[in-house]
Design a protein around this motif. Sequence first.
Motif, mmCIF file in Angstrom:
data_model
loop_
_atom_site.group_PDB
_atom_site.id
_atom_site.type_symbol
_atom_site.label_atom_id
_atom_site.label_comp_id
_atom_site.label_asym_id
_atom_site.label_seq_id
_atom_site.Cartn_x
_atom_site.Cartn_y
_atom_site.Cartn_z
ATOM 1 N N SER A 80 54.028 -29.372 9.347
ATOM 2 C CA SER A 80 54.827 -29.822 8.216
ATOM 3 C C SER A 80 55.828 -30.891 8.620
ATOM 4 O O SER A 80 56.746 -31.200 7.870
ATOM 5 C CB SER A 80 55.574 -28.635 7.594
ATOM 6 O OG SER A 80 54.667 -27.626 7.251
ATOM 7 N N GLY A 81 55.673 -31.383 9.839
ATOM 8 C CA GLY A 81 56.545 -32.473 10.275
ATOM 9 C C GLY A 81 58.003 -32.089 10.342
ATOM 10 O O GLY A 81 58.869 -32.770 9.827
ATOM 11 N N CYS A 82 58.287 -30.966 11.006
ATOM 12 C CA CYS A 82 59.671 -30.480 11.032
ATOM 13 C C CYS A 82 60.550 -31.288 11.974
ATOM 14 O O CYS A 82 61.762 -31.209 11.913
ATOM 15 C CB CYS A 82 59.723 -29.000 11.415
ATOM 16 S SG CYS A 82 59.491 -28.696 13.175
ATOM 17 N N GLY A 83 59.926 -32.027 12.878
ATOM 18 C CA GLY A 83 60.720 -32.824 13.809
ATOM 19 C C GLY A 83 60.685 -32.303 15.230
ATOM 20 O O GLY A 83 61.003 -33.014 16.183
ATOM 21 N N PRO A 141 51.516 -31.994 16.534
ATOM 22 C CA PRO A 141 50.619 -33.152 16.657
ATOM 23 C C PRO A 141 51.093 -34.100 17.773
ATOM 24 O O PRO A 141 52.256 -34.113 18.088
ATOM 25 C CB PRO A 141 50.727 -33.818 15.294
ATOM 26 C CG PRO A 141 52.018 -33.352 14.718
ATOM 27 C CD PRO A 141 52.273 -31.989 15.283
HETATM 28 S S1 SF4 Z 1 56.248 -30.442 14.479
HETATM 29 FE FE1 SF4 Z 1 55.401 -28.676 15.564
HETATM 30 S S2 SF4 Z 1 56.877 -27.087 15.127
HETATM 31 FE FE2 SF4 Z 1 57.239 -28.668 13.608
HETATM 32 S S3 SF4 Z 1 56.002 -28.118 11.848
HETATM 33 FE FE3 SF4 Z 1 54.767 -29.472 13.113
HETATM 34 S S4 SF4 Z 1 53.585 -28.085 14.384
HETATM 35 FE FE4 SF4 Z 1 55.283 -26.894 13.574
#
Ligand code: SF4
Lengths: 622, 237
Positions: free
Chosen positions: A609-612, A622
């Motif tokens: 989810s692109g949390c950083g 990724p």
């Molecule tokens: S960046 Fe890593 S920790 Fe953050 S949502 Fe994506 S997979 Fe999960």
Amino acid sequence: MANRKTALPEEVLLSVEKPARYIGAEYNSVMKNAAEVKVRFVMCFPDVYEIGMSYLGIQIIYDMLNKRPDVWCERVYSPWPDLDRVLREKKLPLFSLESQEPVKRADILGFTLQYEMCYTNVLQVLDLSGIPLRSNDRTEADPIVIGGGPCTYNPEPVAPFFDLFYIGEAETQMNSLVDLLEECRAEGIGRTGFLRRAARIPGMYVPAFYEPAYNADGTLAAFSPVYDDIPGTIKRQVVSNDDISDVPFPERPVVPYIQVTQDRVVLEIMRGCIRGCRFCQAGMIYRPLREKSFEVLLKNAETMLKNTGYDEVSLSSLSSSDYSGIKPLIDGLIDFCGSHKVNIALPSLRIDAFSLDVMKKIQDVKKSSLTFAPEGGTQRIRNVINKGLTEEDIMGGALQAFKGGWNRVKLYFMLGLPTETEEDMRGIAELSERIAVLYYRNMPPDKRKGRIQITASASFFVPKPFTPFQWAVMEEPDEYLRRAYYVKDAMREQHNRKSMSFSYHDADATILEGVMARGDRRVADVIENAYRAGSIFDAWSDYLDYGRWMKVFEDAGVDVGFYTTRQRGLDELFPWDFIDIGVSKSFLRREWARALAGEVTPNCREGCSGCGAAVLGGDCCP
Amino acid sequence: MKIRIKYTKTGVLKYIGHLDMMRYFQKLLRRSGMDIGFTQGYSPHPEISIALPLGIGVTSEAEYMDVTVNSCGHSAEMIELLNKDQVEGVRVLSFRQVPDGRRSNCMAIVSAARYQATFSDSMKAEISSRKLVIEERLQDMLAQSSIIIRKKTKRSDGDADIRPLVYEAQSVASLSSIELLLAAGSANSLNPDTFMRAFAEHCGIEPQGIPWHIHRLEIYAGEKDALVPLDSLGEDV
Ligand code: SF4
Ligand code: SF4
């Protein structure tokens, strides 16, 4: 080492409960010659011995530092109130367990801050050690006082009491910090000079070098360093997924004589969690997921079991079922432990076919219970909090378990969650009822092992920094109990009420925890005043004096509601925003909006989810 | 086979309680890699029993523990193996095979124990200021046909005669210690501290703080007039 001396005279040791808390000398505790080391480090878990000794983090740091010939790491825990009284009366200084010498002799005193309610115990330890409570009153004669652990993700309420906070995992910068102290010593540089240089090590936060400015409404206007050469943002330091298998583990954990909470080998299998439940601070501040390899873990477990003689090993992680090597790991453990007559404890496993099969092999079904943590009573609220556990998961798991012979179910819930309605509260009772019905419908009387026992318990939700719920508004103190009573009444209305029980946590602590969790530097005075008024062991409901705390708030003119029930603006600058944990504020904001809309966010394995936190190098990033 | 281990418990280990010592030995036995017998069930643990619990604050040079082993090396080797890995204060002194069976279990056969009680400095001062001769006071105490003490337990509150439980009591060379041989075990048992309190009362002294330190010297089995140390009932392997 013949004729070990104790810091406390015999008549004191024999007059207190459990003298073994104070004598040290445990198997695997490390003795060194003080004259031969350069740095003396004392690690403190500010709670009673049995709790502190159960914490893996100190064992890791203890092992890591004591591997260095130039450092001696010792331990100290909060003296229980009975000894606290004696130390004050007799004016005896608090001492570390190994050397039995005064804590004040240490070069560094490190606290691990695992929960907010231990803050007065930090002051207790400093005070009994004869160390000034506030950083700016300390001199060269005092140790450098540092803090680490989850509470340092908002260190502000205790900022004035610490010389430095260590933001992140000990394996990353602890050695550099110790090296720096040795360097400064060699160059004749004192504490201020040391702190000045330490503030440039990544992850180190020296509160004295940062100044908050406030708006007229009391919110934070700015928070900035007072020197140009120290960073405005402190980046949390973590071990990456590539290195996690190689981090040293405590090969020879200290083995207490007396029974402690975690009386077994603790095997840390991973750090971080993929799930992203929106109330959960651990789920955010330990991101991203980093897994150790199961081959390494099996070797580590064997080493620790051999070196301690423990009869049990427990997996430690936030959510062990998500560990990708769980099957080979458990198979390997069952193999080794079976032949060595060692028990395996598997907390935090999700109930499913696999875990039930494993549990059957390793424990007595008659004595064990099933644990579910739905956290919310309805699917609606579970979506709000992003708890992936569905009704089907619970019912499916429970049914399989009933058929396998289990008839005890524990359910964990939270009350006071954002958007919670009476329907969600009733949901706790109704879910319990449906589980009871499931049992009685599917288990014919001749196959039943007595009545089903459902134990539901609720804790009260406290919004924590660095979670999507950091913007949430808390309830008024009485409201928590009202909700608990509401659930209790709803339980009584159920047909199978005789098969269920409901309990709830202490509501008094909730408000205090709320203030300290999202507090700022102005809360520090209150903590100090509460300590001076006699508060210690606030994490123990028998000792928590809520009335005294409220009076202290009032006397100091600090408004509890400002920290608990005030609606925080989406763009408000938070006291903890100067820390960069990896997860971005914009992600948290997005998650908060999704929560209010009841939208579920996939876990890290289902999709990023692109949390950083990807910059920190996670297993599924990724 | 059943092995009887004799060991010391001295120094700071006097602050470790009986159950914690059991746990300590269970871990020690596991670490040693000895081929020990385990209990059945879901949480197997080494089968051990300790002859006579030792109170917190008391030291001992003769503690006994029975443990079941499937096989083992020679006594001397096993003593060395166990002592290699010991905390300060515990030393294994003997390692001998004893007959199997519940009735020969160390706990079941204990009948008496020998102690040395050493007066604290303040007690010594008290005694000499009153010009008391310990040996005399002891002898006239023991000359009584009964020694009645007030017994206060959770269940009952009444008088008890401890005279039959005192087998021997004499002052030892330094005059600051008393050596005691007292009944011990499940049938009849006298706590050395209880005796010492009765003695202090007999002398008209009110004990303050920690008035004496008690050290266990030996544990015996057998009839009162034919006592034998517990390890003499076994054979070296
Ligand atoms: S960046 Fe890593 S920790 Fe953050 S949502 Fe994506 S997979 Fe999960
Ligand atoms: S599963 Fe949810 S509650 Fe548990 S650690 Fe992960 S995020 Fe937190």
